[in-house]
Design an enzyme around this catalytic site. Sequence first.
Site, PDB file in Angstrom:
ATOM      1  N   HIS A 173       0.826  -1.211   0.000  1.00  0.00           N
ATOM      2  CA  HIS A 173       0.000   0.000   0.000  1.00  0.00           C
ATOM      3  C   HIS A 173       0.862   1.263   0.000  1.00  0.00           C
ATOM      4  CE1 HIS A 173      -3.250  -2.684   0.805  1.00  0.00           C
ATOM      5  NE2 HIS A 173      -2.782  -3.031   1.993  1.00  0.00           N
ATOM      6  N   HIS A 199      -7.430  -4.315  -1.122  1.00  0.00           N
ATOM      7  CA  HIS A 199      -6.801  -5.609  -1.382  1.00  0.00           C
ATOM      8  C   HIS A 199      -7.537  -6.321  -2.505  1.00  0.00           C
ATOM      9  CE1 HIS A 199      -6.519  -4.626   2.927  1.00  0.00           C
ATOM     10  NE2 HIS A 199      -5.251  -4.860   2.720  1.00  0.00           N
TER      11      HIS A 199
END
Lengths: 339, 214
Positions: free
Chosen positions: A60, A222
Amino acid sequence: MKTKKLINDGAAAVDEMLAGILAAHPRHLRVVEGSPRSIVANEGPRPGKVGLVIGGGSGHEPTFLGFVGKGLADAAAIGNVFASPPPDPIIECAKAVDGGAGVLFMYGNYAGDVMNFDMAAEMLAMDDIEARTVLTTDDVASAPIEQRERRRGVAGNVFIFKAAGAACDLMYSLDEVERVARWANDRTYTMGVALSPCSLPQTLKPNFQLGDDEMEIGMGIHGEPGVARGPLKPADQVTSELLDRILGEMKAERGDRVAVLVNSLGSTPLMELYIMMRKVKMMLDAAGIEIHLSLVGNYCTSLEMAGASITLMHLDDELQRLIDHPCDCVMFRSGEASR
Amino acid sequence: MTRTITVDDLKSLLNLIAEAMTREKSRLCELDGVIGDADHGIAMELGFSAAAKAAAVLDSATSDPTLVFNTAAKAFLNAVGASSGPLYATALMRAGASAKGKEFLTDDDLVDVFIALAKGIQDRGKAEIGEKTMVDAWAPAAAACGAARENRMPLATCLSEALAAAEAGTEATKDMIATKGRSSRLGERALGHIDPGAASATIVVSCFQTFFSP
């Protein structure tokens, strides 16, 4: 079909990334000796200051370790790609940043993170270090507003961590830091859209399927399925859909101020983000809402996923002061440090 | 006939599970990709490989089953994190507690260990049957194993019953709406899909069944 990545070995990707970050930013960051997934700010922790530990899965970037530095987070515990770190690196981060005033854990609300951070907090209590937790739950798409506590934490992290980190830097007590962190989270809303999937370094296979002409509103960072899938629409229309949902919840009045983040999920370029920002500004102008601060770029990504998210933090005087407080992190600066 | 289950047996069992996870990694990632983030197979392979490796280097002459389980627990947790880390680490630590003070395990002890594993998963995840998680495989498997043992079935039969129950429980997750974990935000969109955690739990149970079959 396989995707292409500049990696050496999928299983080594996280550790090699960390080695590169430490090589690039030795002035800002160090690693806890014997705990290679615990990254600490050189100028963050000090006696009497509440230590802010953030963390979560890799993939991320710049979330999480890009936000480690003076005035923001004191340390980040780094997990495998899209996976929470285990308790050990979290505990080592907490010990490294404990200034005797307690430690605050902040991370996105995901079951794995909650279990690992809670285990770490239990073990730290045995060493008389108090670790409290504030989860971020800014993702509007992931649960209805009545179930705010079930929502995921996503790009809004940057504003929420920023406010809490400033409170720590201003030497607020643990009680006060916790209050500010909760308030910052309550006032922050994010909504995203995905246009194409990402793939994990270990598999190189797209982790979901989306048709050539499709987009998915509310997809998780995700690749968790979102709230609606449909044909890809023009940027203005997509931006309106995202922002309308946020404004519907935020209950802002004319004259209110917000901080805005237009965030790339990884492979969407600045050109497209600024096209969205233009529409955000038009809509907020029309609603009489003032933009106090705007960020546009990569803040919370999902590897090479295409797509973007919009975040608004509904400011009051206190949050505005904290958001403006200087900070100096490897991938984020504000205040005097940025001039 | 009662056999004794030694430290070396437990090491071999962990190896068997690790090999099975390597084989099934892609299938588990694909199942996870439909309703989650597509990394469950990676986590399970990493975790059980680390557990098997850490247990393998223990000295069999001076180790007991509790040490094997606790070593495996710690290795699994530190390799993985995620949600499977705390869940399987807790399960393995409960297995260790169940075997405490024993030099080797009897068939009865192994049934107790199996039930303790399932209880550990359930306690850490705070999930109940019907919530579309690995508990939907583990809880019925443990119940079936315990019931068969009470009916004085041999260990191999107990574990065959456990496997059948785990398979049925996993299949049943197709018709469930998730309330825990990442798929819990999907609501009805998760319907029709097997829970990847239940699928991997069934692989673990099948390794127990294979290993202890005559």
